[in-house]
Design an enzyme around this catalytic site. Structure first.
Site, mmCIF file in Angstrom:
data_model
loop_
_atom_site.group_PDB
_atom_site.id
_atom_site.type_symbol
_atom_site.label_atom_id
_atom_site.label_comp_id
_atom_site.label_asym_id
_atom_site.label_seq_id
_atom_site.Cartn_x
_atom_site.Cartn_y
_atom_site.Cartn_z
ATOM 1 N N SER A 1 0.813 -1.265 -0.142
ATOM 2 C CA SER A 1 -0.088 -0.048 0.052
ATOM 3 C C SER A 1 0.909 1.418 -0.061
ATOM 4 C CB SER A 1 -1.101 0.008 1.236
ATOM 5 O OG SER A 1 -1.469 1.299 1.354
ATOM 6 N N TYR B 1 -2.499 0.083 10.009
ATOM 7 C CA TYR B 1 -2.693 -0.798 8.409
ATOM 8 C C TYR B 1 -1.480 -0.552 7.661
ATOM 9 C CZ TYR B 1 -4.070 -0.973 3.662
ATOM 10 O OH TYR B 1 -4.020 -1.356 2.412
#
Length: 332
Positions: free
Chosen positions: A129, A154
């Site tokens: 990501s 995350y």
């Protein structure tokens, strides 16, 4: 090719599977179909895959973060390569539900590495990501940049996935490519993402939350451009040649940004939404959210140079395509 795709009921996994099926590949889709967002959307995606893929699409409903059940569920199937896209998504959700990320993103990623290792697969491509860049102020973000100061759990789990992958590439010479996706949007997108949230609220005449008082910039990447990059990596495994790869590894492990190479002002996207929906947005300006970053901007030189990746869809084209799909899906 026979390809295993995790997260097949999710936005990117579904879109990739459609593309693979369209070119004649066989796909085994794995997904636990959890209720992080509306399960009916996931079921609708799976229905499309079954219709378009026929006997070349097999769906396995399984939590890939549970290793023994995963191995057992996959026993009847053979496959050559893996695209591991399944994960617990969402920056803000990771602040309130941290253990979901420990389970899906850490245990789940390790499990898929183990599956790929024991089956001696030709290639594994996995989702990282752009969140790993954290509070980096150097723009655009390049894969050579340091990414050891994440600002959300995350992001930390995605960085950990990259580190685990480096270890497996070193120990087992498993060809691995990690993809740092930048703000993916388009038809069949996720309801928890900005494009969907804003569209729904504008149509309902409800306020839209705009953080950092509107001073937000994102490298919005249309789903078709994302899939083009994933396919290029799937078809071209990282070579085990001792040369330095994108991201700095000398093992068969590469890291690439997949973005549009444009950092767009959020207010410009809102203007396009207003134009396409024929309604003005009621804007609720708010301060910066914990775990969020004010700007993202992808340096895509590495994947462009290695694999010829070139995004083609601007927000002026992509946002209307999302709105067209959204209206059709909801019967608006």
């Amino acid at each position: 090719m026979k390809v295993l795709v995790t997260g097949a009921a999710g936005f990117i996994g579904f879109s990739l599977t459609r593309k693979l099926l369209a070119r004649g590949d066989e796909v085994i889709g794995v997904d636990c179909v959890n209720d992080y967002y509306d399960v009916s959307l996931k079921e609708a995606r799976l229905a499309v895959l079954r219709e378009e893929g026929g006997s070349r699409f097999t769906f396995v409903k399984q939590d890939f973060a549970l290793y023994e059940p995963l191995v057992e569920a996959l026993k009847p199937y053979t496959f050559d390569r893996v695209v591991h896209l399944g994960a617990q998504a969402g920056v803000r959700y990771s602040i309130t539900h941290p253990h979901a990320y420990l389970h899906a993103n850490l245990a789940g990623h390790l499990n898929m590495l183990e599956v790929a290792r024991h089956r001696e697969l030709d290639n594994m491509v996995y989702a990282s990501s752009s969140s790993v860049y954290g509070g980096n102020t150097k723009l655009p973000f390049a894969v050579e940049d340091r990414v050891d100061q994440p600002v959300s759990l995350y992001a930390a789990t995605k960085k950990a996935d990259e580190l685990m992958s480096e270890t497996y590439a070193h120990l087992y010479r498993l060809p691995l490519t990690g993809l740092r996706f930048f703000t993916v949007y388009g038809p069949w997108g996720r309801p928890d993402m900005m494009m969907w949230i804003f569209t729904k609220a504008i149509l309902a005449g409800q306020p839209i939350p705009v953080f950092n008082h509107g001073e937000m910039y994102r490298d919005f990447t249309f789903i078709a451009d994302i899939i083009a990059g994933v396919m290029a990596c799937l078809d071209n495994p990282a070579p085990d040649d001792g040369a330095v790869k994108a991201g700095g590894s000398t093992k068969p492990h590469r890291l690439y940004n997949i973005g549009n190479h444009k950092s767009e002002h959020l207010m410009k996207v809102i203007e396009i939404l207003e134009e396409q929906l024929g309604k003005k947005a009621i804007i609720d300006f708010q301060p910066m959210q914990p775990g969020d970053v004010p700007q993202s901007f992808a340096d895509i030189d590495a994947i462009s140079g290695d694999l010829g990746y070139k995004p083609t869809t601007s927000i002026d084209v992509g946002v209307p395509k999302f709105i067209e799909w959204y209206k059709g899906y909801h019967g608006v």
